[in-house]
Structure formats: structure tokens, C-alpha cells
Design a protein around this motif. Structure first.
Motif, PDB file in Angstrom:
ATOM      1  N   VAL A   1      -6.106  -8.577   3.936  1.00  0.00           N
ATOM      2  CA  VAL A   1      -5.769  -8.776   2.448  1.00  0.00           C
ATOM      3  C   VAL A   1      -6.174  -7.489   1.693  1.00  0.00           C
ATOM      4  O   VAL A   1      -5.207  -7.145   0.747  1.00  0.00           O
ATOM      5  CB  VAL A   1      -6.858  -9.898   2.029  1.00  0.00           C
ATOM      6  N   ILE A   2      -7.147  -6.856   2.039  1.00  0.00           N
ATOM      7  CA  ILE A   2      -7.612  -5.675   1.255  1.00  0.00           C
ATOM      8  C   ILE A   2      -6.438  -4.633   1.118  1.00  0.00           C
ATOM      9  O   ILE A   2      -6.076  -4.075   0.122  1.00  0.00           O
ATOM     10  CB  ILE A   2      -8.998  -5.010   1.458  1.00  0.00           C
TER      11      ILE A   2
ATOM     12  N   ALA B   1      -3.329  -4.711   2.060  1.00  0.00           N
ATOM     13  CA  ALA B   1      -2.132  -5.329   1.275  1.00  0.00           C
ATOM     14  C   ALA B   1      -2.334  -5.177  -0.153  1.00  0.00           C
ATOM     15  O   ALA B   1      -1.306  -4.566  -1.043  1.00  0.00           O
ATOM     16  CB  ALA B   1      -1.708  -6.581   1.779  1.00  0.00           C
ATOM     17  N   VAL B   2      -3.213  -5.477  -0.871  1.00  0.00           N
ATOM     18  CA  VAL B   2      -3.650  -5.337  -2.260  1.00  0.00           C
ATOM     19  C   VAL B   2      -3.568  -3.848  -2.787  1.00  0.00           C
ATOM     20  O   VAL B   2      -2.712  -3.295  -3.628  1.00  0.00           O
ATOM     21  CB  VAL B   2      -5.293  -6.149  -2.444  1.00  0.00           C
ATOM     22  N   TYR B   3      -4.050  -3.062  -1.851  1.00  0.00           N
ATOM     23  CA  TYR B   3      -4.153  -1.750  -2.244  1.00  0.00           C
ATOM     24  C   TYR B   3      -2.501  -0.911  -2.196  1.00  0.00           C
ATOM     25  O   TYR B   3      -2.341   0.148  -2.655  1.00  0.00           O
ATOM     26  CB  TYR B   3      -5.009  -0.776  -1.631  1.00  0.00           C
ATOM     27  N   ALA B   4      -2.144  -1.466  -1.039  1.00  0.00           N
ATOM     28  CA  ALA B   4      -0.438  -1.095  -0.939  1.00  0.00           C
ATOM     29  C   ALA B   4       0.337  -1.281  -2.280  1.00  0.00           C
ATOM     30  O   ALA B   4       1.209  -0.696  -2.666  1.00  0.00           O
ATOM     31  CB  ALA B   4       0.264  -1.644   0.366  1.00  0.00           C
TER      32      ALA B   4
END
Lengths: 170, 170
Positions: free
Chosen positions: B32-33, B35-38
Motif C-alpha cells: 500500500v505505502i 503504491a501511494v508514494y508512486a
DNA sequence: CTCGAATATTTCGTATTCGAAGTTCGATAT
DNA sequence: ATATCGAACTTCGAATACGAAATATTCGAG
């Protein structure tokens, strides 16, 4: 701040979205984007504090993480600048500092002498690993409201977004 | 980059997650993390380009957005610094520039003369509105792979995360 | 083979940011 | 009433970042 403390983060978020919608944004878009930025903003604050223990700035972390993700493959300063969202000239000084500290090493590319190849040292790998374990604590805390299936669903949806990311600027 | 161009963003993402997991992160968290940063990283790149048209930096945008979200309520430089994740001393100079450009106005707080109250001017509101409409284009493009129900589900899950965000540092 | 364009990195001057100290004002205790 | 502590903003010096020019190398055209 104290005045807003009564309102839940939910209500705060809903009001923010309403502001963007009133200014001309689409509801279904703003709800997601605003939420994503609310999460990263909080995470960024924590990273600053967590990484201070390791004497690591966010900029240095981005270099460390980029090299770690590259695995065995060395990266050039230009690639690191792209991956870190900074100007190439900024990367020069950053690498100077980090190599001076023994986290990364530079060596000339034999096949193309205009290039420089950067890689992590053993100390660099160790610091990366320590940083991941430290940050995993707050990251895990961040997601504690979600069940495992919900986390997978959230990851799945975000990965759909990622899949189309590179096609947008084309 | 060219070598990696063959791999899909999915595969790239999965490899990145694997790196973090190997370093000691939890899989369900890192998926999740990361992906969020991407997503935010790509968005940040677009914001820089989009806002350049409006002669607006990301830092100035964060001030504009914070004041707009506050609505009628004026904010102090300290509050703006918190909301923008910068040091108070940085906000001083930023507000100098923005007020010189006529986007915001400062006035002393009558009830507490150590405070300064900042608010958007008419030009500031207009620029905020223009920036929202511009950025909505790329934001909408970013989410084009998701159906409306999927966007709602994504927003719902993120809002659960947001709800617990303030309790973490306690 | 050589010249010119393109690429990669660094250097340099300017602008932005940060942290610490300074200044002014408000609140509390004596 | 006043003295002290704390809060808010600004100023100042050092560090960091950016963009443009400089340097060095590669590649392609003639």
C-alpha cells in the motif's frame, strides 16, 4: 488548530473536498487525490522524525531507496536525480556528502566515460535496511484501521492507478 | 531506464515491494505505502509543470490551498507553516513574496498583537480556482483506469486511514 | 578522419530553506 | 503591579536546491 480539533478528520477531509469541488474539481477525483495527499503528508512528517535518529534526510533516503530497489544494477547520477525528483546538479552535492559518509560509492563507467556509476556500500545497505524497519513501524500504524482483505483491496486499486501512470504524459 | 521500459509498471512495483519486504517490511503494508508514494511522486512531477504556467511553485500552492480550505477563517503564519510542512521562518519569506504579488494579505490580529492574520485576496482566490481546474485535468487522467464505484471504494478505504492518522503520534 | 551535435556530469551564481537567536507581546504567579 | 515564562513572528547565517554555463566524452554525418 484547537478550534478544528472538535471536527473529526473525516469531516475535515469532506470539507476540504467540498472546497476543491466548489473551485471546479470533480468530486470522485478530488475525494481520492485529497485523501492520498493527506496520507503522504502525515507520513512525510513521521519520516522526518524517524530518519533523524539515523541521521538521514528525506533526500538522502530517496537515493538510498532508489539504489536499493535497483538491486545489483548501478545507477547514474542522472537516473538518481530523476528518481528523486531533483535537478542533476543537486544530486552531485548529495552524492558527495553520502559518499563522504561511506553510504554510496562512485566509479567511472568503463564503456562510457561520460557516465558515473553509483552503488550502495555495505554500510549503505545496512542503513537502508534499518530505515525500512524503522519506517515500517509508523507505516503499519497508519494502516491499522484496515483489515488484511481491505489492505489488499486498497493495494489492488492503487496498482490499477499505477499501471496507467506512464501513459498520461504521452 | 530503457532497460526497465519493457517491464510493466506493475512488475516494477512488485519488485520494489519485494525489496522492502526483504529489508524487513511487512508485505501488506509495503504494497500500500509504496503504491501511494508512486502515485504522489508522479502527481508532484505534473504539478510542477502545470503550475509553472500559472507562475506558481508547489510551496506557494500549499499556502494558497491551505487558505482556501480555511474558507473565511484567517490563518496565522505558524499555522500555514504547519499545514505546509515547512519551518516558520520559511513561511515569512514565502508570504513576503506572495503578498508582494497580491495573492495574500497580512493584517495584525487586534486581539493578540503577537499574531498576524493571513487571508487570500481576490486575485489569490482566482489563482486558486484556476490551479484547481488545471490540476483536475491530470488528476482525472490519473484515475481514468478506475470506474466510479472503484473510485468510491478507493476513497472509502483511504478515508478510513485518514480517520486514524491523528491518533498515531499519541 | 574530423567536425558538429548530443549526452552526462560538474561548477557557479542565485534563490529557497532551515535552525537558532532576537524581539515583541501575552499570560500567570507572587 | 511586576517579574518571569511562554508564544508568535522575524532576522540572520549556514546548508541545500535550482538553472545556466562549462567540461568531457560519445555518436553520427560528411
Amino acid at each position: 488548530m484547537a478550534a478544528k480539533r472538535r471536527r473529526s478528520a473525516q469531516q475535515e477531509h469532506a470539507a476540504d473536498v467540498a472546497t476543491y469541488v466548489a473551485a471546479g474539481g470533480e468530486e470522485s477525483v478530488q475525494r481520492v487525490i485529497t485523501a492520498v495527499y493527506a496520507v503522504t503528508k502525515k507520513l512525510d512528517q513521521w519520516y522526518v522524525r524517524q530518519f533523524a535518529d539515523l541521521d538521514l534526510t528525506q533526500g538522502e533516503w530517496s537515493v538510498l531507496a532508489a539504489l536499493a530497489r535497483a538491486g545489483d544494477t548501478c545507477l547514474t547520477p542522472s537516473q538518481l536525480a530523476d528518481l528523486s525528483n531533483v535537478a542533476p546538479s543537486s544530486m552531485t552535492h548529495r552524492l558527495d556528502k553520502m559518499s563522504g559518509r561511506g553510504l554510496v560509492q562512485r566509479r567511472p563507467d568503463e564503456t562510457n566515460r561520460t557516465r558515473t556509476l553509483v552503488s550502495l556500500t555495505t554500510d549503505g545497505w545496512a542503513l537502508f535496511s534499518a530505515a525500512v524497519r524503522e519506517s515500517n513501524v509508523v507505516e503499519s500504524d497508519t494502516l491499522r484501521g484496515l483489515s488484511t482483505p481491505e489492505r489488499h483491496e486498497l493495494a489492488r486499486l492503487l496498482e490499477i492507478v499505477i499501471e496507467g501512470l506512464d501513459d498520461v504524459d504521452a
